[in-house]
Design a protein around this motif. Sequence first.
Motif, PDB file in Angstrom:
ATOM      1  N   GLU A  91     -20.826   5.246  -5.772  1.00 37.18           N
ATOM      2  CA  GLU A  91     -20.043   6.469  -5.597  1.00 37.18           C
ATOM      3  C   GLU A  91     -20.630   7.351  -4.490  1.00 37.18           C
ATOM      4  O   GLU A  91     -19.893   7.910  -3.672  1.00 37.18           O
ATOM      5  CB  GLU A  91     -19.970   7.258  -6.915  1.00 37.18           C
ATOM      6  CG  GLU A  91     -19.053   6.648  -7.963  1.00 37.18           C
ATOM      7  CD  GLU A  91     -19.715   5.528  -8.761  1.00 37.18           C
ATOM      8  OE1 GLU A  91     -20.844   5.128  -8.417  1.00 37.18           O
ATOM      9  OE2 GLU A  91     -19.084   5.055  -9.729  1.00 37.18           O
ATOM     10  N   ALA A  92     -21.954   7.458  -4.452  1.00 31.44           N
ATOM     11  CA  ALA A  92     -22.587   8.295  -3.426  1.00 31.44           C
ATOM     12  C   ALA A  92     -22.302   7.746  -2.035  1.00 31.44           C
ATOM     13  O   ALA A  92     -21.977   8.502  -1.101  1.00 31.44           O
ATOM     14  CB  ALA A  92     -24.090   8.371  -3.673  1.00 31.44           C
ATOM     15  N   SER A  93     -22.402   6.430  -1.867  1.00 23.98           N
ATOM     16  CA  SER A  93     -22.157   5.816  -0.567  1.00 23.98           C
ATOM     17  C   SER A  93     -20.708   5.984  -0.138  1.00 23.98           C
ATOM     18  O   SER A  93     -20.416   6.241   1.038  1.00 23.98           O
ATOM     19  CB  SER A  93     -22.512   4.326  -0.603  1.00 23.98           C
ATOM     20  OG  SER A  93     -23.885   4.147  -0.855  1.00 23.98           O
ATOM     21  N   LEU A  94     -19.794   5.844  -1.095  1.00 16.84           N
ATOM     22  CA  LEU A  94     -18.379   5.980  -0.768  1.00 16.84           C
ATOM     23  C   LEU A  94     -18.051   7.393  -0.302  1.00 16.84           C
ATOM     24  O   LEU A  94     -17.317   7.585   0.675  1.00 16.84           O
ATOM     25  CB  LEU A  94     -17.524   5.612  -1.986  1.00 16.84           C
ATOM     26  CG  LEU A  94     -16.011   5.522  -1.733  1.00 16.84           C
ATOM     27  CD1 LEU A  94     -15.706   4.528  -0.626  1.00 16.84           C
ATOM     28  CD2 LEU A  94     -15.292   5.134  -3.016  1.00 16.84           C
ATOM     29  N   ILE A  95     -18.607   8.394  -0.981  1.00 17.83           N
ATOM     30  CA  ILE A  95     -18.380   9.786  -0.564  1.00 17.83           C
ATOM     31  C   ILE A  95     -18.999  10.022   0.812  1.00 17.83           C
ATOM     32  O   ILE A  95     -18.386  10.648   1.690  1.00 17.83           O
ATOM     33  CB  ILE A  95     -18.969  10.766  -1.598  1.00 17.83           C
ATOM     34  CG1 ILE A  95     -18.215  10.664  -2.925  1.00 17.83           C
ATOM     35  CG2 ILE A  95     -18.900  12.214  -1.082  1.00 17.83           C
ATOM     36  CD1 ILE A  95     -18.853  11.437  -4.059  1.00 17.83           C
ATOM     37  N   ALA A  96     -20.209   9.502   1.025  1.00 14.97           N
ATOM     38  CA  ALA A  96     -20.870   9.685   2.320  1.00 14.97           C
ATOM     39  C   ALA A  96     -20.066   9.050   3.440  1.00 14.97           C
ATOM     40  O   ALA A  96     -20.068   9.544   4.577  1.00 14.97           O
ATOM     41  CB  ALA A  96     -22.279   9.091   2.268  1.00 14.97           C
ATOM     42  N   TYR A  97     -19.336   7.959   3.131  1.00 18.65           N
ATOM     43  CA  TYR A  97     -18.546   7.275   4.151  1.00 18.65           C
ATOM     44  C   TYR A  97     -17.251   8.009   4.501  1.00 18.65           C
ATOM     45  O   TYR A  97     -16.405   7.453   5.234  1.00 18.65           O
ATOM     46  CB  TYR A  97     -18.232   5.843   3.726  1.00 18.65           C
ATOM     47  CG  TYR A  97     -19.193   4.835   4.294  1.00 18.65           C
ATOM     48  CD1 TYR A  97     -19.361   4.703   5.675  1.00 18.65           C
ATOM     49  CD2 TYR A  97     -19.956   4.021   3.465  1.00 18.65           C
ATOM     50  CE1 TYR A  97     -20.258   3.806   6.207  1.00 18.65           C
ATOM     51  CE2 TYR A  97     -20.856   3.112   3.990  1.00 18.65           C
ATOM     52  CZ  TYR A  97     -20.997   3.009   5.356  1.00 18.65           C
ATOM     53  OH  TYR A  97     -21.886   2.120   5.883  1.00 18.65           O
ATOM     54  N   LEU A  98     -17.121   9.236   4.047  1.00 16.08           N
ATOM     55  CA  LEU A  98     -15.999  10.066   4.506  1.00 16.08           C
ATOM     56  C   LEU A  98     -16.218  10.574   5.926  1.00 16.08           C
ATOM     57  O   LEU A  98     -15.302  11.086   6.559  1.00 16.08           O
ATOM     58  CB  LEU A  98     -15.813  11.266   3.562  1.00 16.08           C
ATOM     59  CG  LEU A  98     -15.221  10.963   2.186  1.00 16.08           C
ATOM     60  CD1 LEU A  98     -15.298  12.205   1.303  1.00 16.08           C
ATOM     61  CD2 LEU A  98     -13.780  10.486   2.305  1.00 16.08           C
ATOM     62  N   TRP A  99     -17.454  10.429   6.461  1.00 15.15           N
ATOM     63  CA  TRP A  99     -17.738  11.039   7.762  1.00 15.15           C
ATOM     64  C   TRP A  99     -16.883  10.497   8.912  1.00 15.15           C
ATOM     65  O   TRP A  99     -16.464  11.286   9.780  1.00 15.15           O
ATOM     66  CB  TRP A  99     -19.226  10.959   8.105  1.00 15.15           C
ATOM     67  CG  TRP A  99     -19.842   9.631   8.326  1.00 15.15           C
ATOM     68  CD1 TRP A  99     -20.564   8.904   7.433  1.00 15.15           C
ATOM     69  CD2 TRP A  99     -19.840   8.850   9.539  1.00 15.15           C
ATOM     70  NE1 TRP A  99     -21.003   7.733   7.991  1.00 15.15           N
ATOM     71  CE2 TRP A  99     -20.578   7.675   9.294  1.00 15.15           C
ATOM     72  CE3 TRP A  99     -19.294   9.049  10.811  1.00 15.15           C
ATOM     73  CZ2 TRP A  99     -20.766   6.693  10.258  1.00 15.15           C
ATOM     74  CZ3 TRP A  99     -19.478   8.068  11.784  1.00 15.15           C
ATOM     75  CH2 TRP A  99     -20.208   6.911  11.496  1.00 15.15           C
ATOM     76  N   PRO A 100     -16.548   9.197   8.979  1.00 17.03           N
ATOM     77  CA  PRO A 100     -15.678   8.786  10.088  1.00 17.03           C
ATOM     78  C   PRO A 100     -14.296   9.434  10.023  1.00 17.03           C
ATOM     79  O   PRO A 100     -13.735   9.834  11.055  1.00 17.03           O
ATOM     80  CB  PRO A 100     -15.586   7.264   9.917  1.00 17.03           C
ATOM     81  CG  PRO A 100     -16.817   6.884   9.147  1.00 17.03           C
ATOM     82  CD  PRO A 100     -17.011   8.026   8.197  1.00 17.03           C
ATOM     83  N   LEU A 101     -13.735   9.532   8.810  1.00 20.69           N
ATOM     84  CA  LEU A 101     -12.434  10.187   8.656  1.00 20.69           C
ATOM     85  C   LEU A 101     -12.518  11.655   9.052  1.00 20.69           C
ATOM     86  O   LEU A 101     -11.624  12.188   9.721  1.00 20.69           O
ATOM     87  CB  LEU A 101     -11.947  10.047   7.208  1.00 20.69           C
ATOM     88  CG  LEU A 101     -10.606  10.722   6.873  1.00 20.69           C
ATOM     89  CD1 LEU A 101      -9.479  10.136   7.715  1.00 20.69           C
ATOM     90  CD2 LEU A 101     -10.290  10.573   5.383  1.00 20.69           C
ATOM     91  N   LEU A 102     -13.612  12.316   8.672  1.00 23.61           N
ATOM     92  CA  LEU A 102     -13.786  13.725   9.037  1.00 23.61           C
ATOM     93  C   LEU A 102     -13.913  13.893  10.550  1.00 23.61           C
ATOM     94  O   LEU A 102     -13.447  14.894  11.115  1.00 23.61           O
ATOM     95  CB  LEU A 102     -15.021  14.299   8.329  1.00 23.61           C
ATOM     96  CG  LEU A 102     -14.928  14.420   6.808  1.00 23.61           C
ATOM     97  CD1 LEU A 102     -16.257  14.921   6.235  1.00 23.61           C
ATOM     98  CD2 LEU A 102     -13.796  15.360   6.403  1.00 23.61           C
ATOM     99  N   ILE A 103     -14.528  12.927  11.225  1.00 23.41           N
ATOM    100  CA  ILE A 103     -14.612  12.988  12.685  1.00 23.41           C
ATOM    101  C   ILE A 103     -13.217  12.906  13.300  1.00 23.41           C
ATOM    102  O   ILE A 103     -12.865  13.671  14.208  1.00 23.41           O
ATOM    103  CB  ILE A 103     -15.504  11.847  13.229  1.00 23.41           C
ATOM    104  CG1 ILE A 103     -16.973  12.149  12.919  1.00 23.41           C
ATOM    105  CG2 ILE A 103     -15.309  11.668  14.734  1.00 23.41           C
ATOM    106  CD1 ILE A 103     -17.927  11.032  13.329  1.00 23.41           C
ATOM    107  N   VAL A 104     -12.415  11.975  12.800  1.00 19.33           N
ATOM    108  CA  VAL A 104     -11.059  11.814  13.329  1.00 19.33           C
ATOM    109  C   VAL A 104     -10.242  13.089  13.107  1.00 19.33           C
ATOM    110  O   VAL A 104      -9.592  13.597  14.025  1.00 19.33           O
ATOM    111  CB  VAL A 104     -10.362  10.602  12.674  1.00 19.33           C
ATOM    112  CG1 VAL A 104      -8.900  10.538  13.091  1.00 19.33           C
ATOM    113  CG2 VAL A 104     -11.073   9.308  13.063  1.00 19.33           C
TER     114      VAL A 104
END
Length: 297
Positions: A91-104
């Motif tokens: 769960e922690a890794s999945l939330i952290a992987y929001l960063w590419p979407l946030l960049i876009v």
Amino acid sequence: MGRATLIGFSAVAMWALLALLTAASGNVPPFQLSAITFSIGTGVGLVAQALSPDFRKREKVPGAVWLIGIGGLFGYHFLYFTAIRNAPAVEASLIAYLWPLLIVLGSALMPGERLGWHHVAGALFGLSGAALIVTKGGSFTFESRYALGYATAAACALFWSGYSLLSRRYQAVPTSTVTWFCAATAALSAFCHLVLEDTVWPAGISEWLAVLGLGLLPVGAAFYAWDFGVKHGNIQVLGAASYAAPLLSTLILIAAGRSEPTISTLAACLLITGGAALAAKNMILRRKEPAAEAVPS
């Protein structure tokens, strides 16, 4: 623009080695490993400055850039380690992987940038593929007792996306400045290690070589390549394409015999590569147009 984007994507390819090399580095605690590898990463920058006049060029660096750079590199790693310690890794890794979407999404706020539907759709496809990789095709649940871990994982995504977007606002600042961001991150990581962890050194030459590999590539050259890419390349394409990191990491682990291929891996591959191609469709079309014009009628 295309060359800079490819250089930025080389950072994603190097980050794909992170899981394999970290696993091969033994039982070195996270902050100690961060201190060692960022010290090596500092050395990468110093060597580049010594060998390349272009990389060596210096300009006055605004105080805000130091805050952004050190906060981005050290802040991301500090928050990620904290998240992993206070919530299940999936769960922690999945939330952290929001960063590419946030960049876009965040690129829409940048001067001179245009955010198209295909950028958002491509990033969402990539996020879906990353979810399949991180959860190994299974399910994931969020529990209130892990609230601190989830919150720090979300902050982790905000820190790295913010660092990437704000770096683009300071395009005139040379990439060589990342050398000093790495040095500061190494020093802060060493302090956290001394306060929070017991010292465990790599055991044997193979573990030391894995640590060296980490410092040279995913925790070294990758940050310089990423800085150049987000400053001078297509940041929306880089954001969507960043979801290739967990996929490439899984493929490397499979090739190294540390993981098994699954149907979810294939599905993730299709989602991530399709999403990246969709996000980059304008770049692909622009490259094809001159060739089309050259064909005689």
